[in-house]
Design a protein around this motif. Sequence first.
Motif, mmCIF file in Angstrom:
data_model
loop_
_atom_site.group_PDB
_atom_site.id
_atom_site.type_symbol
_atom_site.label_atom_id
_atom_site.label_comp_id
_atom_site.label_asym_id
_atom_site.label_seq_id
_atom_site.Cartn_x
_atom_site.Cartn_y
_atom_site.Cartn_z
ATOM 1 N N LYS A 12 -7.694 8.994 -11.854
ATOM 2 C CA LYS A 12 -8.405 9.996 -12.657
ATOM 3 C C LYS A 12 -7.612 10.338 -13.915
ATOM 4 O O LYS A 12 -8.185 10.563 -14.984
ATOM 5 C CB LYS A 12 -8.646 11.250 -11.822
ATOM 6 C CG LYS A 12 -9.644 11.045 -10.691
ATOM 7 C CD LYS A 12 -9.783 12.298 -9.837
ATOM 8 C CE LYS A 12 -10.764 12.077 -8.691
ATOM 9 N NZ LYS A 12 -10.881 13.263 -7.811
ATOM 10 N N THR A 13 -6.296 10.353 -13.795
ATOM 11 C CA THR A 13 -5.446 10.624 -14.952
ATOM 12 C C THR A 13 -5.566 9.519 -15.999
ATOM 13 O O THR A 13 -5.687 9.793 -17.200
ATOM 14 C CB THR A 13 -3.980 10.772 -14.516
ATOM 15 O OG1 THR A 13 -3.853 11.949 -13.716
ATOM 16 C CG2 THR A 13 -3.051 10.873 -15.716
ATOM 17 N N ALA A 18 -7.585 7.671 -21.269
ATOM 18 C CA ALA A 18 -8.368 6.719 -22.063
ATOM 19 C C ALA A 18 -9.510 7.417 -22.785
ATOM 20 O O ALA A 18 -9.808 7.111 -23.944
ATOM 21 C CB ALA A 18 -8.902 5.607 -21.165
ATOM 22 N N ASP A 19 -10.155 8.372 -22.121
ATOM 23 C CA ASP A 19 -11.314 9.044 -22.719
ATOM 24 C C ASP A 19 -10.925 10.007 -23.827
ATOM 25 O O ASP A 19 -11.643 10.149 -24.823
ATOM 26 C CB ASP A 19 -12.089 9.808 -21.642
ATOM 27 C CG ASP A 19 -12.878 8.892 -20.724
ATOM 28 O OD1 ASP A 19 -12.999 7.687 -21.043
ATOM 29 O OD2 ASP A 19 -13.376 9.373 -19.690
ATOM 30 N N THR A 20 -9.801 10.697 -23.659
ATOM 31 C CA THR A 20 -9.429 11.740 -24.620
ATOM 32 C C THR A 20 -8.454 11.256 -25.690
ATOM 33 O O THR A 20 -8.403 11.817 -26.782
ATOM 34 C CB THR A 20 -8.789 12.941 -23.900
ATOM 35 O OG1 THR A 20 -7.561 12.523 -23.281
ATOM 36 C CG2 THR A 20 -9.720 13.496 -22.840
ATOM 37 N N GLY A 21 -7.669 10.224 -25.380
ATOM 38 C CA GLY A 21 -6.674 9.744 -26.340
ATOM 39 C C GLY A 21 -5.522 10.690 -26.546
ATOM 40 O O GLY A 21 -4.779 10.580 -27.516
ATOM 41 N N ARG A 25 -5.115 16.893 -24.072
ATOM 42 C CA ARG A 25 -6.540 17.020 -23.755
ATOM 43 C C ARG A 25 -6.850 16.453 -22.366
ATOM 44 O O ARG A 25 -7.721 16.970 -21.670
ATOM 45 C CB ARG A 25 -7.386 16.337 -24.825
ATOM 46 C CG ARG A 25 -7.402 17.078 -26.157
ATOM 47 C CD ARG A 25 -8.535 16.620 -27.037
ATOM 48 N NE ARG A 25 -8.413 15.223 -27.426
ATOM 49 C CZ ARG A 25 -7.748 14.783 -28.484
ATOM 50 N NH1 ARG A 25 -7.118 15.661 -29.267
ATOM 51 N NH2 ARG A 25 -7.702 13.511 -28.778
ATOM 52 N N ALA A 26 -6.152 15.390 -21.972
ATOM 53 C CA ALA A 26 -6.333 14.867 -20.616
ATOM 54 C C ALA A 26 -5.914 15.910 -19.586
ATOM 55 O O ALA A 26 -6.586 16.096 -18.560
ATOM 56 C CB ALA A 26 -5.529 13.585 -20.443
ATOM 57 N N GLU A 28 -5.972 19.162 -19.944
ATOM 58 C CA GLU A 28 -7.019 20.191 -19.929
ATOM 59 C C GLU A 28 -8.184 19.773 -19.059
ATOM 60 O O GLU A 28 -8.688 20.544 -18.246
ATOM 61 C CB GLU A 28 -7.527 20.453 -21.356
ATOM 62 C CG GLU A 28 -6.659 21.360 -22.193
ATOM 63 C CD GLU A 28 -7.329 21.712 -23.507
ATOM 64 O OE1 GLU A 28 -8.370 21.110 -23.821
ATOM 65 O OE2 GLU A 28 -6.814 22.581 -24.214
ATOM 66 N N ARG A 29 -8.618 18.525 -19.239
ATOM 67 C CA ARG A 29 -9.780 18.053 -18.486
ATOM 68 C C ARG A 29 -9.501 18.039 -16.987
ATOM 69 O O ARG A 29 -10.396 18.299 -16.179
ATOM 70 C CB ARG A 29 -10.195 16.662 -18.945
ATOM 71 C CG ARG A 29 -11.462 16.187 -18.253
ATOM 72 C CD ARG A 29 -11.859 14.773 -18.582
ATOM 73 N NE ARG A 29 -12.164 14.569 -19.976
ATOM 74 C CZ ARG A 29 -12.763 13.466 -20.430
ATOM 75 N NH1 ARG A 29 -13.100 12.499 -19.588
ATOM 76 N NH2 ARG A 29 -13.014 13.321 -21.712
ATOM 77 N N LEU A 30 -8.275 17.739 -16.612
ATOM 78 C CA LEU A 30 -7.923 17.635 -15.199
ATOM 79 C C LEU A 30 -7.422 18.951 -14.619
ATOM 80 O O LEU A 30 -7.011 18.998 -13.463
ATOM 81 C CB LEU A 30 -6.844 16.558 -15.024
ATOM 82 C CG LEU A 30 -7.273 15.132 -15.395
ATOM 83 C CD1 LEU A 30 -6.054 14.214 -15.450
ATOM 84 C CD2 LEU A 30 -8.298 14.603 -14.407
ATOM 85 N N PHE A 31 -7.422 20.009 -15.451
ATOM 86 C CA PHE A 31 -6.956 21.327 -15.021
ATOM 87 C C PHE A 31 -5.505 21.282 -14.560
ATOM 88 O O PHE A 31 -5.119 21.869 -13.545
ATOM 89 C CB PHE A 31 -7.861 21.891 -13.914
ATOM 90 C CG PHE A 31 -9.301 21.986 -14.312
ATOM 91 C CD1 PHE A 31 -9.733 22.965 -15.190
ATOM 92 C CD2 PHE A 31 -10.224 21.075 -13.839
ATOM 93 C CE1 PHE A 31 -11.049 23.047 -15.580
ATOM 94 C CE2 PHE A 31 -11.551 21.134 -14.221
ATOM 95 C CZ PHE A 31 -11.959 22.124 -15.091
ATOM 96 N N LEU A 32 -4.683 20.543 -15.318
ATOM 97 C CA LEU A 32 -3.249 20.457 -15.084
ATOM 98 C C LEU A 32 -2.509 20.974 -16.304
ATOM 99 O O LEU A 32 -3.057 21.003 -17.413
ATOM 100 C CB LEU A 32 -2.831 19.000 -14.837
ATOM 101 C CG LEU A 32 -3.395 18.280 -13.619
ATOM 102 C CD1 LEU A 32 -3.018 16.799 -13.679
ATOM 103 C CD2 LEU A 32 -2.875 18.901 -12.334
ATOM 104 N N THR A 33 -1.259 21.353 -16.115
ATOM 105 C CA THR A 33 -0.427 21.614 -17.279
ATOM 106 C C THR A 33 -0.005 20.263 -17.867
ATOM 107 O O THR A 33 0.008 19.238 -17.166
ATOM 108 C CB THR A 33 0.824 22.418 -16.898
ATOM 109 O OG1 THR A 33 1.633 21.631 -16.012
ATOM 110 C CG2 THR A 33 0.441 23.728 -16.221
#
Length: 307
Positions: A12-13, A18-21, A25-26, A28-33
């Motif tokens: 998932k990471t 790949a999606d956010t570059g 931002r990755a 943020e999307r995964l709700f991680l620091t």
Amino acid sequence: MNQSPLELRHLKTVVALADTGSVSRAAERLFLTQSALSHQLKQLEAAYGLELFARKSQPLRLTPAGERLLTLARQLLPQVAAAERDLARLREGEAGELRIAVECHTCFDWLMPAMDTFRSHWPAVELDIVSGFHADPVGLLLSNRADLAIVSDMEPQPGVVHRPLFAYEMVAVLARDHPLAAKKSLEAADFAGETLITYPVPDDMLDLLKKVLKPAGVNPKRRTSELTVAIVQLVASRRGISALPFWAVVPYLERGYVVARPIAGGLQSELYAALREDDARLAYLDDFLATVRDTSFASLPGLSALG
């Protein structure tokens, strides 16, 4: 045989990168620091003895090792999601009803693609949009006339729970030859002498007014229109200026019809899903919200995750 260090969270990471570059931002999307995501990547790279992405590239670029894991992730993650849906159907049944109420005029730009994808996941769930724009969609939930409401605020109410969807930037939209187009960013005072073109909704549903103009004591003249394309046309004709979601105006910016500028350094709006508390654990509702987030982040520019 040694145990593989690879876990679903790693795949998932890689997809998020790949999606956010971007690592930030990755995360943020995964709700991680950002530090947690970076630590996860370093552990995986150490296990394989290979770098997964070029750290100095902008936007981020996957290495051949990262691309190989991305290929695996694109193949495997949809299969895992499909298997989990099958298990949920065995537990809860395949049929249901999902009536959606919206309070935002631009929701349909991302809602319709999400609904199309969801139908392929849950073909026996009856999916519908409650007709018309609704100033109080949560009221439809409580009166059992809707099953999910798209709202911009999390106002606590008994029997209602909220789930985050995403945040997005609101930008000022101006004619190309408008004097304010020369500015890099607009502040509240810049709107004072202008005609503000908005959707026909109450002021407390307009983030520009609620978060920027009213606190500064600015109350410009108004004009309203139901359609985004009509608002853009009025702006292009110098009938006024507007504030719209960045992702909603990108097609018009690319064609050079209008220009966009940040507001107050970056005005952020949010969207949430409101559900009846009794329905909050239904698998098909969870899957619908995940589908909304996945399709929106994949297709709309400038989104950010909500905690």
